[in-house]
Design a protein around this motif. Structure first.
Motif, mmCIF file in Angstrom:
data_model
loop_
_atom_site.group_PDB
_atom_site.id
_atom_site.type_symbol
_atom_site.label_atom_id
_atom_site.label_comp_id
_atom_site.label_asym_id
_atom_site.label_seq_id
_atom_site.Cartn_x
_atom_site.Cartn_y
_atom_site.Cartn_z
ATOM 1 N N THR A 42 0.837 -1.194 0.000
ATOM 2 C CA THR A 42 0.000 0.000 0.000
ATOM 3 C C THR A 42 0.873 1.246 0.000
ATOM 4 O OG1 THR A 42 -1.744 -1.119 1.231
ATOM 5 C CG2 THR A 42 -1.728 1.289 1.335
ATOM 6 N N ILE A 43 0.504 2.237 -0.808
ATOM 7 C CA ILE A 43 1.130 3.549 -0.704
ATOM 8 C C ILE A 43 0.345 4.372 0.312
ATOM 9 C CG2 ILE A 43 1.696 5.685 -1.908
ATOM 10 C CD1 ILE A 43 2.259 4.058 -4.386
ATOM 11 N N GLU A 44 -0.948 4.514 0.095
ATOM 12 C CA GLU A 44 -1.818 5.114 1.097
ATOM 13 C C GLU A 44 -3.265 4.933 0.678
ATOM 14 O OE1 GLU A 44 -0.658 8.722 3.182
ATOM 15 O OE2 GLU A 44 -2.642 9.560 2.711
ATOM 16 N N ASP A 45 -4.086 4.434 1.591
ATOM 17 C CA ASP A 45 -5.514 4.270 1.355
ATOM 18 C C ASP A 45 -6.281 4.890 2.509
ATOM 19 O OD1 ASP A 45 -5.404 2.844 -1.079
ATOM 20 O OD2 ASP A 45 -5.006 0.973 -0.014
ATOM 21 N N SER A 46 -7.477 5.397 2.199
ATOM 22 C CA SER A 46 -8.320 6.015 3.226
ATOM 23 C C SER A 46 -9.677 5.340 3.253
ATOM 24 C CB SER A 46 -8.486 7.511 2.955
ATOM 25 O OG SER A 46 -7.236 8.179 3.007
ATOM 26 N N TYR A 47 -10.214 5.187 4.455
ATOM 27 C CA TYR A 47 -11.509 4.540 4.643
ATOM 28 C C TYR A 47 -12.288 5.293 5.716
ATOM 29 C CZ TYR A 47 -8.981 0.649 2.459
ATOM 30 O OH TYR A 47 -8.220 -0.120 1.623
ATOM 31 N N SER A 48 -13.598 5.116 5.691
ATOM 32 C CA SER A 48 -14.456 5.684 6.731
ATOM 33 C C SER A 48 -15.407 4.612 7.217
ATOM 34 C CB SER A 48 -15.257 6.876 6.201
ATOM 35 O OG SER A 48 -14.403 7.948 5.864
ATOM 36 N N ILE A 49 -15.695 4.631 8.504
ATOM 37 C CA ILE A 49 -16.603 3.649 9.075
ATOM 38 C C ILE A 49 -17.233 4.249 10.336
ATOM 39 C CG2 ILE A 49 -14.843 2.553 10.526
ATOM 40 C CD1 ILE A 49 -16.174 -0.148 9.878
ATOM 41 N N THR A 50 -18.449 3.846 10.613
ATOM 42 C CA THR A 50 -19.152 4.327 11.798
ATOM 43 C C THR A 50 -19.307 3.191 12.795
ATOM 44 O OG1 THR A 50 -20.372 5.963 10.491
ATOM 45 C CG2 THR A 50 -21.269 5.422 12.649
ATOM 46 N N ARG A 51 -19.054 3.490 14.062
ATOM 47 C CA ARG A 51 -19.181 2.493 15.117
ATOM 48 C C ARG A 51 -19.877 3.106 16.329
ATOM 49 N NH1 ARG A 51 -18.358 -0.754 11.874
ATOM 50 N NH2 ARG A 51 -16.958 -2.558 11.889
ATOM 51 N N GLN A 52 -20.666 2.269 17.029
ATOM 52 C CA GLN A 52 -21.262 2.670 18.294
ATOM 53 C C GLN A 52 -20.476 2.023 19.429
ATOM 54 O OE1 GLN A 52 -25.500 1.965 18.537
ATOM 55 N NE2 GLN A 52 -25.876 4.095 17.923
ATOM 56 N N ILE A 53 -20.004 2.846 20.352
ATOM 57 C CA ILE A 53 -19.200 2.366 21.473
ATOM 58 C C ILE A 53 -19.675 3.074 22.733
ATOM 59 C CG2 ILE A 53 -16.870 2.247 22.452
ATOM 60 C CD1 ILE A 53 -15.839 2.245 19.526
ATOM 61 N N ASP A 54 -20.041 2.305 23.727
ATOM 62 C CA ASP A 54 -20.522 2.852 25.002
ATOM 63 C C ASP A 54 -21.676 3.826 24.806
ATOM 64 O OD1 ASP A 54 -18.633 1.340 26.307
ATOM 65 O OD2 ASP A 54 -17.200 2.981 26.538
ATOM 66 N N GLY A 55 -22.560 3.504 23.871
ATOM 67 C CA GLY A 55 -23.765 4.295 23.673
ATOM 68 C C GLY A 55 -23.608 5.519 22.800
ATOM 69 N N ALA A 56 -22.389 5.817 22.365
ATOM 70 C CA ALA A 56 -22.153 6.969 21.494
ATOM 71 C C ALA A 56 -21.757 6.487 20.104
ATOM 72 C CB ALA A 56 -21.075 7.879 22.077
ATOM 73 N N THR A 57 -22.003 7.316 19.096
ATOM 74 C CA THR A 57 -21.677 6.975 17.713
ATOM 75 C C THR A 57 -20.435 7.748 17.279
ATOM 76 O OG1 THR A 57 -24.015 6.615 17.222
ATOM 77 C CG2 THR A 57 -22.539 6.886 15.344
#
Length: 265
Positions: A44-59
């Motif tokens: 990899t040279i550089e890759d970008s990703y986005s993801i949403t997670r819920q942790i301890d009741g917050a997003t």
């Protein structure tokens, strides 16, 4: 500002993933983002990703940057990569060299942390806030977590878990062992990162600028080893998502005692 009854927007957190080439940075990232794993190695040279997670009741909205590990690409490790809220430093438990290679990235991150502490001191003297996600001025030192990847390859292990933990402790980093192939401690590692970032921001709101002591004492729930009935089984048949590595040949503690007492930092 959300209306009554609306959920607050996701809290943004940026994470840069770094380490030597071939240690499994992209595999960890893709396992988290797409629940995929591949045995093929594509530098990899550089890759970008986005993801949403819920942790301890917050997003949380996680922005992930998977960076180059090969020496010829390290010159591209610019200020944009150093601006992250947290860094996941990955090594391969079957390679001593990959652990030593983390020193290069750790030094850069520590210099960035010093710059942020200087910014925070100046902001405090000026009566300005030193907290807040997405602030233009970088004033909160970044979180650092070490991940010893490929913990499913116990027969080829060169770096004992105790050595990885000791390396992390001496540099004020959190510690996990992971397997992208068997999905061991992938979600848990990123949840730990989120919790550390949230805690760092909370401390900044209280006026605590240097959060490295938090990293040295941080404790979360223990890593648990695989059951003894799985030690001699085919790794491909072991349950996906099982937490904790096999320890055959790992000379730490008495049999499984080390992992019973170790808490992921």
């Amino acid at each position: 500002m959300p209306y009554a009854g609306e959920s607050p927007p996701p809290v943004p957190i940026s994470i840069t993933i770094c380490g030597d080439g071939g240690c499994g940075k992209s595999s960890i990232t893709l396992r988290l983002v797409r629940s995929q794993w591949t045995s093929e190695y594509d530098p990899t040279i550089e890759d970008s990703y986005s993801i949403t997670r819920q942790i301890d009741g917050a997003t949380y909205h996680l922005s992930l940057t998977d960076t180059a590990g090969q020496e010829e690409y390290r010159g591209m490790w610019a200020s944009s990569n150093l601006g992250a809220d947290a860094f996941l430093l990955v090594y391969d438990i079957t390679s001593h060299d990959s652990l030593e290679a983390l020193g290069y990235f750790n030094d850069l991150i520590d210099m960035e942390a010093e710059t942020r502490l200087d910014n925070a001191s100046r902001a405090q003297r000026a009566g300005l806030s030193t907290s807040g996600a997405g602030s233009g001025a970088r004033t909160i030192p970044p979180v650092k977590i070490i991940a010893g990847n490929k913990c499913d390859l116990q027969e080829s292990r060169q770096v004992p878990a105790a050595q990885g933990l000791d390396w992390a402790r001496k540099r004020g980093c959190g510690f996990m062992e992971t397997s992208a192939r068997l999905e061991v401690n992938i979600e848990e590692t990123f949840a730990l990162i989120v919790k550390r970032v949230v805690e760092g921001r909370r401390l900044a709101e209280m006026g605590v600028l240097d959060n490295t002591e938090m990293d040295r004492r941080g404790v979360t729930k223990p890593l648990t080893p695989l059951g003894s009935e799985d030690r001699d089984s085919d790794p491909e048949k072991r349950g996906v998502g099982t937490r904790g590595p096999r320890l055959d040949g790992d000379r730490v503690g008495k049999r499984m005692g080390f992992w019973r007492s170790l808490r992921c930092w």
